[in-house]
Each structure stands twice: as C-alpha cells, then as structure tokens.
Design an enzyme around this catalytic site. Structure first.
Site, PDB file in Angstrom:
ATOM      1  N   LYS A  81     -34.008  17.430  17.346  1.00  0.00           N
ATOM      2  CA  LYS A  81     -32.657  17.152  17.846  1.00  0.00           C
ATOM      3  C   LYS A  81     -32.709  16.871  19.339  1.00  0.00           C
ATOM      4  O   LYS A  81     -33.405  17.570  20.068  1.00  0.00           O
ATOM      5  CB  LYS A  81     -31.761  18.370  17.585  1.00  0.00           C
ATOM      6  CG  LYS A  81     -30.320  18.164  17.960  1.00  0.00           C
ATOM      7  CD  LYS A  81     -29.661  19.431  18.517  1.00  0.00           C
ATOM      8  CE  LYS A  81     -30.040  19.671  19.959  1.00  0.00           C
ATOM      9  NZ  LYS A  81     -29.289  20.766  20.596  1.00  0.00           N
ATOM     10  N   ALA A 120       0.819  -1.209   0.000  1.00  0.00           N
ATOM     11  CA  ALA A 120       0.000   0.000   0.000  1.00  0.00           C
ATOM     12  C   ALA A 120       0.853   1.259   0.000  1.00  0.00           C
ATOM     13  O   ALA A 120       0.457   2.296   0.512  1.00  0.00           O
ATOM     14  CB  ALA A 120      -0.917  -0.009   1.225  1.00  0.00           C
ATOM     15  N   ARG A 161      -2.503   9.034 -10.474  1.00  0.00           N
ATOM     16  CA  ARG A 161      -3.667   9.238 -11.355  1.00  0.00           C
ATOM     17  C   ARG A 161      -4.959   9.549 -10.608  1.00  0.00           C
ATOM     18  O   ARG A 161      -5.964   9.887 -11.212  1.00  0.00           O
ATOM     19  CB  ARG A 161      -3.844   8.003 -12.251  1.00  0.00           C
ATOM     20  CG  ARG A 161      -2.865   7.962 -13.402  1.00  0.00           C
ATOM     21  CD  ARG A 161      -2.848   6.610 -14.074  1.00  0.00           C
ATOM     22  NE  ARG A 161      -2.165   5.608 -13.234  1.00  0.00           N
ATOM     23  CZ  ARG A 161      -2.126   4.319 -13.521  1.00  0.00           C
ATOM     24  NH1 ARG A 161      -2.738   3.856 -14.589  1.00  0.00           N
ATOM     25  NH2 ARG A 161      -1.489   3.486 -12.717  1.00  0.00           N
ATOM     26  N   TYR A 175     -39.201  23.376  14.846  1.00  0.00           N
ATOM     27  CA  TYR A 175     -37.921  22.946  15.397  1.00  0.00           C
ATOM     28  C   TYR A 175     -38.130  22.513  16.836  1.00  0.00           C
ATOM     29  O   TYR A 175     -38.561  23.303  17.669  1.00  0.00           O
ATOM     30  CB  TYR A 175     -36.878  24.074  15.357  1.00  0.00           C
ATOM     31  CG  TYR A 175     -35.633  23.683  16.122  1.00  0.00           C
ATOM     32  CD1 TYR A 175     -34.851  22.616  15.694  1.00  0.00           C
ATOM     33  CD2 TYR A 175     -35.269  24.337  17.298  1.00  0.00           C
ATOM     34  CE1 TYR A 175     -33.737  22.209  16.416  1.00  0.00           C
ATOM     35  CE2 TYR A 175     -34.151  23.940  18.027  1.00  0.00           C
ATOM     36  CZ  TYR A 175     -33.391  22.877  17.572  1.00  0.00           C
ATOM     37  OH  TYR A 175     -32.297  22.467  18.288  1.00  0.00           O
ATOM     38  N   GLY A 230       2.214   2.695  -2.773  1.00  0.00           N
ATOM     39  CA  GLY A 230       2.187   3.411  -4.054  1.00  0.00           C
ATOM     40  C   GLY A 230       1.551   4.781  -3.914  1.00  0.00           C
ATOM     41  O   GLY A 230       0.817   5.063  -2.977  1.00  0.00           O
ATOM     42  N   ARG A 238     -50.003  36.902  23.921  1.00  0.00           N
ATOM     43  CA  ARG A 238     -49.914  37.689  22.694  1.00  0.00           C
ATOM     44  C   ARG A 238     -50.780  38.914  22.869  1.00  0.00           C
ATOM     45  O   ARG A 238     -51.657  38.946  23.747  1.00  0.00           O
ATOM     46  CB  ARG A 238     -50.371  36.879  21.473  1.00  0.00           C
ATOM     47  CG  ARG A 238     -51.819  36.491  21.483  1.00  0.00           C
ATOM     48  CD  ARG A 238     -52.223  35.759  20.184  1.00  0.00           C
ATOM     49  NE  ARG A 238     -53.656  35.517  20.155  1.00  0.00           N
ATOM     50  CZ  ARG A 238     -54.222  34.331  19.965  1.00  0.00           C
ATOM     51  NH1 ARG A 238     -53.478  33.250  19.798  1.00  0.00           N
ATOM     52  NH2 ARG A 238     -55.530  34.215  19.940  1.00  0.00           N
ATOM     53  N   ARG A 241     -32.076  14.671  13.900  1.00  0.00           N
ATOM     54  CA  ARG A 241     -30.653  14.836  14.213  1.00  0.00           C
ATOM     55  C   ARG A 241     -30.284  13.977  15.419  1.00  0.00           C
ATOM     56  O   ARG A 241     -31.148  13.413  16.077  1.00  0.00           O
ATOM     57  CB  ARG A 241     -30.358  16.310  14.434  1.00  0.00           C
ATOM     58  CG  ARG A 241     -30.423  17.102  13.110  1.00  0.00           C
ATOM     59  CD  ARG A 241     -30.299  18.585  13.358  1.00  0.00           C
ATOM     60  NE  ARG A 241     -29.143  18.887  14.200  1.00  0.00           N
ATOM     61  CZ  ARG A 241     -29.001  20.016  14.891  1.00  0.00           C
ATOM     62  NH1 ARG A 241     -29.956  20.935  14.850  1.00  0.00           N
ATOM     63  NH2 ARG A 241     -27.931  20.216  15.624  1.00  0.00           N
ATOM     64  N   ASP A 250      -4.889  -1.557  -3.342  1.00  0.00           N
ATOM     65  CA  ASP A 250      -5.799  -0.910  -4.286  1.00  0.00           C
ATOM     66  C   ASP A 250      -6.656  -1.932  -5.042  1.00  0.00           C
ATOM     67  O   ASP A 250      -7.194  -1.652  -6.097  1.00  0.00           O
ATOM     68  CB  ASP A 250      -5.029  -0.006  -5.258  1.00  0.00           C
ATOM     69  CG  ASP A 250      -4.026  -0.761  -6.116  1.00  0.00           C
ATOM     70  OD1 ASP A 250      -3.799  -1.957  -5.858  1.00  0.00           O
ATOM     71  OD2 ASP A 250      -3.464  -0.148  -7.048  1.00  0.00           O
ATOM     72  N   ASN A 288     -49.901  17.420  20.557  1.00  0.00           N
ATOM     73  CA  ASN A 288     -50.027  17.931  19.198  1.00  0.00           C
ATOM     74  C   ASN A 288     -49.280  19.252  19.104  1.00  0.00           C
ATOM     75  O   ASN A 288     -49.539  20.181  19.868  1.00  0.00           O
ATOM     76  CB  ASN A 288     -51.490  18.143  18.825  1.00  0.00           C
ATOM     77  CG  ASN A 288     -51.624  18.500  17.350  1.00  0.00           C
ATOM     78  OD1 ASN A 288     -51.628  17.631  16.493  1.00  0.00           O
ATOM     79  ND2 ASN A 288     -51.688  19.787  17.064  1.00  0.00           N
TER      80      ASN A 288
HETATM   81  C1  UD1 Z   1       1.043  -4.970 -10.611  1.00  0.00           C
HETATM   82  C2  UD1 Z   1       1.774  -6.201 -11.128  1.00  0.00           C
HETATM   83  C3  UD1 Z   1       1.074  -6.716 -12.376  1.00  0.00           C
HETATM   84  C4  UD1 Z   1      -0.377  -7.005 -12.083  1.00  0.00           C
HETATM   85  C5  UD1 Z   1      -1.050  -5.784 -11.468  1.00  0.00           C
HETATM   86  C6  UD1 Z   1      -2.436  -6.162 -10.974  1.00  0.00           C
HETATM   87  C7  UD1 Z   1       4.140  -5.949 -10.561  1.00  0.00           C
HETATM   88  C8  UD1 Z   1       5.467  -5.583 -11.052  1.00  0.00           C
HETATM   89  N1  UD1 Z   1       3.142  -5.856 -11.438  1.00  0.00           N
HETATM   90  O1  UD1 Z   1       1.172  -3.968 -11.607  1.00  0.00           O
HETATM   91  O2  UD1 Z   1       1.701  -7.905 -12.839  1.00  0.00           O
HETATM   92  O3  UD1 Z   1      -1.032  -7.392 -13.278  1.00  0.00           O
HETATM   93  O4  UD1 Z   1      -0.317  -5.292 -10.333  1.00  0.00           O
HETATM   94  O5  UD1 Z   1      -3.128  -5.034 -10.505  1.00  0.00           O
HETATM   95  O6  UD1 Z   1       3.999  -6.349  -9.417  1.00  0.00           O
HETATM   96  N2  UD1 Z   1       3.307  -0.679  -4.444  1.00  0.00           N
HETATM   97  C9  UD1 Z   1       4.116  -0.439  -3.347  1.00  0.00           C
HETATM   98  N3  UD1 Z   1       5.392  -0.027  -3.556  1.00  0.00           N
HETATM   99  C10 UD1 Z   1       5.912   0.150  -4.791  1.00  0.00           C
HETATM  100  C11 UD1 Z   1       5.083  -0.095  -5.902  1.00  0.00           C
HETATM  101  C12 UD1 Z   1       3.778  -0.528  -5.684  1.00  0.00           C
HETATM  102  O7  UD1 Z   1       3.679  -0.584  -2.211  1.00  0.00           O
HETATM  103  O8  UD1 Z   1       7.079   0.518  -4.859  1.00  0.00           O
HETATM  104  C13 UD1 Z   1       1.921  -1.124  -4.215  1.00  0.00           C
HETATM  105  C14 UD1 Z   1       0.911  -0.123  -4.710  1.00  0.00           C
HETATM  106  O9  UD1 Z   1       0.502   0.755  -3.666  1.00  0.00           O
HETATM  107  C15 UD1 Z   1      -0.235  -1.007  -5.155  1.00  0.00           C
HETATM  108  C16 UD1 Z   1       0.416  -2.326  -5.527  1.00  0.00           C
HETATM  109  O10 UD1 Z   1       1.693  -2.311  -4.930  1.00  0.00           O
HETATM  110  O11 UD1 Z   1      -1.147  -1.248  -4.101  1.00  0.00           O
HETATM  111  C17 UD1 Z   1       0.541  -2.521  -7.036  1.00  0.00           C
HETATM  112  O12 UD1 Z   1       1.350  -1.500  -7.571  1.00  0.00           O
HETATM  113  P1  UD1 Z   1       1.079  -0.847  -8.978  1.00  0.00           P
HETATM  114  O13 UD1 Z   1       2.134   0.150  -9.247  1.00  0.00           O
HETATM  115  O14 UD1 Z   1      -0.325  -0.419  -9.077  1.00  0.00           O
HETATM  116  O15 UD1 Z   1       1.362  -2.134  -9.927  1.00  0.00           O
HETATM  117  P2  UD1 Z   1       0.799  -2.392 -11.375  1.00  0.00           P
HETATM  118  O16 UD1 Z   1       1.599  -1.627 -12.357  1.00  0.00           O
HETATM  119  O17 UD1 Z   1      -0.657  -2.216 -11.367  1.00  0.00           O
HETATM  120 CA    CA Z   2      -2.292  -1.227  -9.953  1.00  0.00          CA
END
Ligand code: UD1
Ligand code: CA
Length: 452
Positions: free
Chosen positions: A347, A7, A13, A362, A9, A436, A329, A102, A373
């Site tokens: 509330k 997790a 995007r 209110y 990454g 009143r 509320r 992800d 009533n």
């Molecule tokens: C990766 C796989 C690919 C697969 C795809 C499926 C590799 C090289 N490729 O590609 O074969 O089809 O997932 O979704 O493994 N992450 C880290 N540290 C890093 C890079 C990534 O923790 O340095 C984590 C990201 O947060 C993510 C997961 O690893 O949760 C996948 O990384 P991502 O860069 O999305 O890999 P893909 O290019 O999708």
């Molecule tokens: Ca991915």
C-alpha cells in the site's frame, strides 16, 4: 433535437430500495448507460430526464452532470403523462426522441437509423420477437402502422402480432402538447399511454415510419433482477467480443467481466474469471491469470499476473511477476522486473526496479530502492494507532525473514537485517544489523517429568 429519457417508474419487481434506473449494469446505473448513448448523438441536443420514483436519489447521482435537465413526474400516471412533464423543457421547433431509462443496451447506430427513418414526422423503433408477451403490439393495415395496442388491452388476434413497440420513438414536438394533453386513461391499466399518440398521428395524417432494431437485447427492458442479469451477460459478451476483435486472447468469453474501461496492448492474454473495473490498462504481452480482480490499474508490458490477485489503484512496470494471491492497494507503484509473491500486501509504496517481496509480507508507506530483497514475513509497522510513518529501504538492502521495521526508519544502501529483527533505529549502509535475543544453550537441562 430533444432527447427525453423516461425514468420515473418505480420498478416494483426489482424488490430493491434502489430506484430501478439506478440498478447497476456493469457497475454503472442503467440510466447512465442510456444517457451516454444519448450524448453520442451530439452535444447540441437537449437532454431531459423524467424522474419520479426515487427522484432525489437519481438527481443526486447525476448532480455533477450539468447537461442533464430533470423534469419531475410526481405521480406515475403512465408513459404519456411522463413525457408531458418534459414538454416545458423541450424546443418546439425540433423533434423529440423518447428513450427509456430501463432499456440500457440501446445502440447509438440504431437511434441514428430511427431518426433518419422518422423523416421529421413520427419514427417508431420496433422489433420482431418470437415471444412478444408483455409488449405493445404494432397494428398495421396494408403495411402502414395504425396503432400500438398494449398487451393488457390486446385482442387474441392482436396478441399474435410479433412486431412490438420498443418504447423508443421520435415525435414532432409541436404536436405533442395537443396529443399528450388529449390522452385518456380508459384502458386496462388506467394509465395515460404514450403509445396512444400513434393512432392520433395516423388520424391526423402524420406519417408514422418505423425502423427495426437489429437484435432483441438492445431494446430489452429490465423489470427484474433476472432480466438485469441477462442483459449484464449480453453486455459482457459484447465486451469480450470487442477485446478479441482487438487481438486480446480471452480464454473464455463467457467468463470475463469488464465493468469500466479495459485498454489492452498487443498479445494480452486473460484467463477465466477476471473482473476489471474503473480504468485498467494492460501493456503488450501482459498475461493475467485466472480469478484476478483489477480496479484502476496500469500494468506494463510483458508483466505476468498469476492467479487470484487483487489490485486497486496501483501501477506496475514491465516484466514484473505478481501473485499468486498478491494484493496491491492504492498508491502501490512497482517498477520494472519487480516480483511480488503470495500473501503480500503493498500500500502507498514505491518498489524499486528488480526488488522482490515474495512471501507473506506487508509493505505500507514505504520507499524501496532497486534490487532489494524482502524476506518472508516482513512487516513495515507504519501505524502507531494514531499517526502513519514512512519506511525507507535503500538500493540493494537485504531484509531477513520475520522482520519488523518500526517506522519512521531507514535501512541503508546494501544493508542487511538479520532474520527476526525488530528495527527501531536506522540501519547503516553496508552493515549487518540484528536486533534479537542472542541464542544460548543451557547445558544439561532436563525436561520436567510427570509426578506420580
Ligand atoms: C412500455 C410501452 C410498450 C412497450 C414497452 C417496451 C407504453 C404504454 N407501453 O410498456 O408499448 O412495448 O414499454 O419496453 O408506453 N415511466 C415513467 N412514468 C410512468 C410510467 C413509466 O417515467 O408513469 C417510465 C418507466 O420508468 C420506464 C418506461 O417509462 O423507464 C416504461 O415504463 P413501463 O411501465 O416499464 O412500460 P411497459 O409496461 O414496459
Ligand atoms: Ca418496461
């Protein structure tokens, strides 16, 4: 078993300040969905989350979930490098299941299938896609897995392969130190690919077994808001299916959102456009009209909620009738057979059995008895700008329209308040109280006329 969730990454995007794995699906971070699935595999597993980008935010979100160990990947050098950071926290004598932060909709049953398939060696969760673009391809020879080739490194022939790597795999931990330590980054992305361990396993004669995911959505990764919305719909449709399977009438399964727990009795009907979050409990025969938003609410049996209501932190009894356009509320507690009508806000108040607040009112910080009533336009003035005070309205009171009850104040049992009253002192039981200006008529008064 060790369960490592990648997790770290960045999720560029997403174009968001929030780290990718904290992006919410059904009101809950994607990563939390994955963690919950992992927990369902058993409580004796080690749960390790590799964090990097936005690590502080991720750790602080989960700070009170003590079964999670965090490993930090300072620089995102690839999935193989990410898993390497988790190794010091892994039990070498047990297999390691790798999950992706992800990929939120992964099913526990699928993971169980994969674990069984791995047979203590390598298990690879794959899926067949009509459009495999972007994914690592599973290269086989005579049926046996040989390697995973990433999209960016694949030949035209390999790109035609429809079986892809979901990223979810089971690996023999005691071999990982060597395999991961020897990974290179001589590839199109200059990253240390976890996927390269597959070829290593094959080279060392370690069996690589595969399991197939049942459908694409459960292994779909989320990289942008479009994919997030797609998975949100898939998740919601599944929720709607579960509700219908349990006997709930969902008027349109594509127009309901359950962002938490929705528990329904028998013969519940939910009209279109409703959003449920937190924990919502609907008793037998409850009907919820169109476009209602309910959060942390309990509603008793046979109660009807008319369209466009907004309830939060409230409890409603049986056979009540609420809405349209009612707002409950936190701390609103409504007994059986109460009626709450349009443009009424309640509330921190108790509304006794059979009491009615039907229009434009209110009611805050109030204890209301039974069969009261409340006329249109009644307001409990609970706040003097600094402190809040309570209003008490006893059983069978009748409050005339356009009345202000200046708290603290009590309306006695069976008391009547004349319309337009501003009540500043207690009204006695059984009597009519009016505050009143007296009505008068000015005899012979003439309207002014325009001067010429
Ligand atoms: C990766 C796989 C690919 C697969 C795809 C499926 C590799 C090289 N490729 O590609 O074969 O089809 O997932 O979704 O493994 N992450 C880290 N540290 C890093 C890079 C990534 O923790 O340095 C984590 C990201 O947060 C993510 C997961 O690893 O949760 C996948 O990384 P991502 O860069 O999305 O890999 P893909 O290019 O999708
Ligand atoms: Ca991915």
């Amino acid at each position: 078993m060790n369960i490592v969730i990648l997790a770290a990454g960045m999720g560029k995007r997403m174009r968001s300040r929030l780290p990718k794995v904290l992006q919410p699906l059904a009101d809950k971070p994607m990563l939390e969905h994955v963690i919950e699935k992992a927990r369902l595999l058993g409580s004796d597993n080690r749960l390790i989350v590799v964090v990097g980008h936005g690590a502080e935010a991720v750790k602080s979100y989960f700070h009170d979930q003590s079964d999670i160990t965090f490993a930090t990947q300072a620089e995102q050098l690839g999935t193989g490098h990410a898993l390497l950071q988790a190794l010091p926290y892994c039990d070498n004598s047990k297999s390691t299941l790798v999950l992706l932060g992800d990929v939120p909709l992964i099913r526990t049953e699928t993971l169980q299938k994969l674990i069984v398939a791995s047979g203590g060696n390598v298990g690879l969760l794959t899926v067949l896609l009509d459009n495999p673009t972007g994914y690592g391809r599973i290269v086989r020879k005579n049926g046996a897995v040989e390697a995973i080739v990433e999209e960016k490194d694949a030949s035209a022939e390999q790109k035609a392969i429809r079986e892809v790597n979901t990223g979810i795999m089971v690996l023999p931990t005691e071999r990982l130190e060597k395999w991961l330590g020897e990974l290179g980054n001589q590839n199109a992305q200059g990253e240390y690919y976890l996927t390269d361990v597959i070829a290593r396993a094959v080279g060392e004669g370690v069996p690589v077994n595969t399991a197939l995911a049942s459908e694409a959505t459960e292994v779909e990764g989320v990289n942008n808001k479009i994919q997030l919305a797609t998975l949100e719909r898939a998740y919601q449709l599944e929720k709607a299916r579960q509700l219908m399977a349990g006997g709930v009438t969902v008027i349109d399964p594509s127009r309901i959102d359950v962002r938490g727990e929705l528990i329904c009795g028998k013969d519940v009907t939910i009209d279109v456009g409703c959003v449920f979050s937190g924990r919502v409990v609907l008793g037998d025969g409850v009907r919820v009209g169109a476009y209602c938003v309910l959060k942390d609410v309990e509603i008793g049996s046979e109660t009807e909620v008319l369209p466009f209501c907004h309830f939060e932190g409230a409890a409603v009894g049986e056979q009540a009738r609420l809405g349209p356009f009612s707002r409950l509320r936190p701390g609103a507690t409504l007994a059986n057979q109460t009626h709450i009508g349009n443009f009424v806000e309640i509330k921190k108040s108790v509304i006794g059995e059979g009491s009615k607040v039907n229009h434009l009112s209110y009611i805050g910080d109030t204890d209301m008895g039974a069969r009261v009533n409340i006329g249109a336009g009644t307001i409990t003035c609970n706040y003097d700008g600094v402190n809040k005070f309570r209003t008490t309205i006893m059983d069978d009171a009748f409050i005339g329209s356009d009345t202000q009850l200046v708290a603290p104040v009590t309306v006695g049992r069976g008391a009547t308040l004349g319309a337009g009253t501003t009540l500043t002192k207690d009204a006695p039981d059984g009597e009519l109280t009016i505050a009143r200006a007296r009505q008068m008529t000015v005899k012979g008064w003439k309207r002014p006329v325009k001067k010429k």
